[in-house]
Design an enzyme around this catalytic site. Structure first.
Site, mmCIF file in Angstrom:
data_model
loop_
_atom_site.group_PDB
_atom_site.id
_atom_site.type_symbol
_atom_site.label_atom_id
_atom_site.label_comp_id
_atom_site.label_asym_id
_atom_site.label_seq_id
_atom_site.Cartn_x
_atom_site.Cartn_y
_atom_site.Cartn_z
ATOM 1 C CD GLN A 109 -2.475 -1.241 2.737
ATOM 2 O OE1 GLN A 109 -3.450 -0.568 3.014
ATOM 3 N NE2 GLN A 109 -1.913 -2.048 3.608
ATOM 4 C CG HIS A 127 -2.859 2.713 -1.938
ATOM 5 N ND1 HIS A 127 -2.859 2.636 -0.566
ATOM 6 C CD2 HIS A 127 -3.944 2.001 -2.349
ATOM 7 C CE1 HIS A 127 -3.886 1.897 -0.153
ATOM 8 N NE2 HIS A 127 -4.556 1.501 -1.218
ATOM 9 C CB THR A 222 -1.205 -2.752 6.894
ATOM 10 O OG1 THR A 222 -2.421 -2.069 6.558
ATOM 11 C CG2 THR A 222 -1.441 -4.255 6.894
ATOM 12 C CG ASN A 247 0.855 -4.082 13.475
ATOM 13 O OD1 ASN A 247 1.073 -3.212 14.318
ATOM 14 N ND2 ASN A 247 0.165 -3.832 12.369
HETATM 15 C C1 BJW Z 1 4.557 -1.259 12.619
HETATM 16 C C2 BJW Z 1 5.734 -0.576 12.807
HETATM 17 C C3 BJW Z 1 6.889 -1.350 12.795
HETATM 18 C C4 BJW Z 1 4.203 0.857 12.895
HETATM 19 N N1 BJW Z 1 6.811 -2.652 12.610
HETATM 20 N N2 BJW Z 1 4.498 -2.559 12.441
HETATM 21 C C5 BJW Z 1 -16.372 1.264 3.516
HETATM 22 C C6 BJW Z 1 -16.075 -0.010 3.036
HETATM 23 C C7 BJW Z 1 -15.216 -0.189 1.984
HETATM 24 C C8 BJW Z 1 -14.562 0.883 1.403
HETATM 25 C C9 BJW Z 1 -14.828 2.140 1.887
HETATM 26 C C10 BJW Z 1 -15.739 2.332 2.905
HETATM 27 N N3 BJW Z 1 -15.820 3.673 3.123
HETATM 28 C C11 BJW Z 1 -14.978 4.300 2.296
HETATM 29 C C12 BJW Z 1 -14.377 3.384 1.541
HETATM 30 C C13 BJW Z 1 -13.357 3.624 0.522
HETATM 31 C C14 BJW Z 1 -11.968 3.931 1.036
HETATM 32 C C15 BJW Z 1 -11.682 3.310 2.407
HETATM 33 O O1 BJW Z 1 -11.240 2.185 2.519
HETATM 34 N N4 BJW Z 1 -11.851 4.047 3.456
HETATM 35 C C16 BJW Z 1 -11.631 3.504 4.811
HETATM 36 C C17 BJW Z 1 -10.876 4.526 5.624
HETATM 37 C C18 BJW Z 1 -12.961 3.067 5.375
HETATM 38 N N5 BJW Z 1 -11.082 3.361 0.047
HETATM 39 C C19 BJW Z 1 -10.841 3.973 -1.071
HETATM 40 O O2 BJW Z 1 -11.313 5.071 -1.315
HETATM 41 C C20 BJW Z 1 -9.967 3.246 -2.072
HETATM 42 N N6 BJW Z 1 -10.653 3.228 -3.303
HETATM 43 C C21 BJW Z 1 -11.787 2.516 -3.445
HETATM 44 O O3 BJW Z 1 -12.192 1.769 -2.576
HETATM 45 O O4 BJW Z 1 -12.429 2.697 -4.657
HETATM 46 C C22 BJW Z 1 -13.766 2.196 -4.760
HETATM 47 C C23 BJW Z 1 -14.691 3.114 -3.973
HETATM 48 C C24 BJW Z 1 -14.828 4.419 -4.366
HETATM 49 C C25 BJW Z 1 -15.664 5.267 -3.622
HETATM 50 C C26 BJW Z 1 -16.332 4.814 -2.477
HETATM 51 C C27 BJW Z 1 -16.160 3.495 -2.085
HETATM 52 C C28 BJW Z 1 -15.328 2.635 -2.829
HETATM 53 C C29 BJW Z 1 -8.675 4.003 -2.276
HETATM 54 C C30 BJW Z 1 -7.865 4.010 -1.045
HETATM 55 C C31 BJW Z 1 -6.601 4.799 -1.273
HETATM 56 C C32 BJW Z 1 -5.869 4.926 0.040
HETATM 57 N N7 BJW Z 1 -5.010 5.969 -0.028
HETATM 58 C C33 BJW Z 1 -4.148 6.259 1.133
HETATM 59 C C34 BJW Z 1 -3.609 7.653 0.942
HETATM 60 C C35 BJW Z 1 -2.710 7.719 -0.195
HETATM 61 C C36 BJW Z 1 -2.139 9.017 -0.146
HETATM 62 C C37 BJW Z 1 -0.688 8.981 0.182
HETATM 63 O O5 BJW Z 1 -0.034 7.991 0.483
HETATM 64 O O6 BJW Z 1 -0.288 10.068 0.106
HETATM 65 O O7 BJW Z 1 -3.120 5.273 1.260
HETATM 66 S S1 BJW Z 1 -4.930 6.226 2.705
HETATM 67 C C38 BJW Z 1 -3.515 5.748 3.586
HETATM 68 O O8 BJW Z 1 -3.916 4.543 4.287
HETATM 69 C C39 BJW Z 1 -2.462 5.336 2.542
HETATM 70 C C40 BJW Z 1 -2.087 3.962 3.022
HETATM 71 O O9 BJW Z 1 -1.577 3.175 1.946
HETATM 72 C C41 BJW Z 1 -3.362 3.416 3.599
HETATM 73 C C42 BJW Z 1 -3.179 2.279 4.553
HETATM 74 O O10 BJW Z 1 -2.527 2.671 5.718
HETATM 75 P P1 BJW Z 1 -1.507 1.684 6.423
HETATM 76 O O11 BJW Z 1 -0.422 1.352 5.481
HETATM 77 O O12 BJW Z 1 -2.239 0.544 7.003
HETATM 78 O O13 BJW Z 1 -0.876 2.621 7.547
HETATM 79 P P2 BJW Z 1 -1.417 2.981 9.026
HETATM 80 O O14 BJW Z 1 -0.715 4.190 9.469
HETATM 81 O O15 BJW Z 1 -2.887 2.990 9.079
HETATM 82 O O16 BJW Z 1 -0.952 1.728 9.912
HETATM 83 C C43 BJW Z 1 0.426 1.476 10.201
HETATM 84 C C44 BJW Z 1 0.500 0.149 10.925
HETATM 85 O O17 BJW Z 1 1.870 -0.194 11.068
HETATM 86 C C45 BJW Z 1 -0.124 0.169 12.336
HETATM 87 O O18 BJW Z 1 -0.887 -1.028 12.488
HETATM 88 C C46 BJW Z 1 1.099 0.129 13.271
HETATM 89 O O19 BJW Z 1 0.851 -0.588 14.475
HETATM 90 C C47 BJW Z 1 2.095 -0.609 12.418
HETATM 91 N N8 BJW Z 1 3.500 -0.291 12.672
HETATM 92 N N9 BJW Z 1 5.408 0.779 13.017
HETATM 93 C C48 BJW Z 1 5.570 -3.226 12.460
HETATM 94 N N10 BJW Z 1 8.102 -0.760 13.014
#
Ligand code: BJW
Ligand code: ZN
Length: 277
Positions: A109, A127, A222, A247
């Site tokens: 991601q 992404h 994640t 994690n």
């Molecule tokens: C460690 C550590 C160490 C720390 N060792 N571990 C309801 C159901 C389904 C879908 C949706 C919904 N409502 C809305 C949606 C759609 C939406 C979504 O999912 N929203 C949710 C918030 C609910 N999704 C989308 O919009 C996606 N598109 C889509 O679904 O299209 C169809 C659609 C359209 C319209 C409506 C509905 C559907 C696109 C998603 C794009 C995500 N983009 C981002 C931002 C990109 C911008 C950027 O990077 O600049 O991507 S969001 C942000 O979160 C980024 C990441 O890739 C993503 C995931 O985050 P991640 O990687 O999990 O990071 P963290 O910070 O959350 O977690 C870090 C983890 O690491 C933690 O667990 C720590 O404990 C751990 N950690 N240090 C091991 N050393």
């Protein structure tokens, strides 16, 4: 009854050695030890801003300069970071698998490019990536690693992350000063999938195929809250295949996962994969 996933490295290695088609799904936590902030929680990127202020097409339309300042900051951090032991262990394990005729793929991601820089070859960037831009008019996708990407962004963006830096006192950047397409001169934007946008259909198809066919899934760093990636590891577990989570968190995301290794993945992952670094 609540099943607690195992945290036993020997048991995990028995499963790992048998697996023929392994998928590693990674999130921001895999890059945390490279100095790249995660998104959510303490120290997370979103802590002073709502994600919808910065990472949506609506935000870019309303204020492209603000969004570009944010991405200029992100590019600066990512381009000056190095892959850490977790990235390197994944790349080395992929090479071992390749030599043994086994399949190993990374679905990330992350947009920082660190898996590829560590030497991973089979990488799906769900992404997008910070190294590319897409034209808002002709839609051409171009590689652009210039830093800064345009003169107006030099030294900007840090106040978005840390308001005490006060770069809001600096002059507002005009749209005509922002990065331009080399073909049609229209405004370009980062090649990143924002909230509410669809993922690249080919990338998503390839990811789904891996999720449906793998016989072991590693889910690393994640929070598993953003879809569609959030459903990948639970889908593998539902097929009855082992999922191993790495994690910082003490608690597994899903009780159906087979293994949970709590701690920084720069330590737990090389140990689990048997890679000496
Ligand atoms: C460690 C550590 C160490 C720390 N060792 N571990 C309801 C159901 C389904 C879908 C949706 C919904 N409502 C809305 C949606 C759609 C939406 C979504 O999912 N929203 C949710 C918030 C609910 N999704 C989308 O919009 C996606 N598109 C889509 O679904 O299209 C169809 C659609 C359209 C319209 C409506 C509905 C559907 C696109 C998603 C794009 C995500 N983009 C981002 C931002 C990109 C911008 C950027 O990077 O600049 O991507 S969001 C942000 O979160 C980024 C990441 O890739 C993503 C995931 O985050 P991640 O990687 O999990 O990071 P963290 O910070 O959350 O977690 C870090 C983890 O690491 C933690 O667990 C720590 O404990 C751990 N950690 N240090 C091991 N050393
Ligand atoms: Zn163009």
């Amino acid at each position: 009854m609540f099943k607690r996933p195992l945290s036993d490295y020997n048991e995990f290695q028995k499963v790992l050695n048998q697996a023929q088609n392994i998928v590693a799904l990674t999130g921001a936590g895999v890059s945390a030890e490279s100095g790249i902030p995660v998104f959510r929680g303490p120290g997370g990127l979103w802590r002073t801003h709502r994600a919808t202020d910065l990472a949506t097409p609506q935000a870019f339309k309303a204020n492209p300069a603000l969004v570009w300042e944010f991405y200029h900051y992100r590019r600066e951090v990512a381009f000056n970071s190095q892959p850490n032991k977790a990235h390197i262990a994944l790349a080395k394990y992929e090479k071992i698998c390749q030599e043994q005729g086994r399949k190993f793929s990374v679905i990330t991601q992350n947009v920082d490019g660190l898996h590829k820089r560590a030497g991973s070859k089979n990488v799906l960037e769900l992404h997008g990536c910070l190294q590319q831009v897409i034209c808002t008019k002709c839609k051409i996708i171009e590689m652009n690693v210039n830093n800064p990407i345009c003169e107006a962004l030099r030294g900007r963006g840090f106040g978005i992350i840390d308001p005490s830096k006060k770069d809001q006192d600096l002059p507002i950047i005009q749209v005509k000063e922002l990065p331009k397409c080399s073909k049609c001169q229209a405004l370009v934007r980062p090649y990143i999938v924002w909230f509410g946008e669809n993922l690249d259909p080919d990338v998503l198809d390839n990811a789904r195929e891996l999720v449906e066919t793998c016989d072991l899934c590693l889910v690393i760093g994640t929070s598993s809250v953003v879809y569609p990636a959030a459903m990948f590891a639970p889908t593998v577990a539902e097929r009855g295949k082992p999922v191993a989570e790495f994690n910082l968190s003490e608690d597994p995301f899903d009780e159906e996962f087979s293994f949970h290794f709590s701690g920084p993945c720069g330590t737990t992952l090389p140990k689990a994969l048997g890679i000496d670094l």
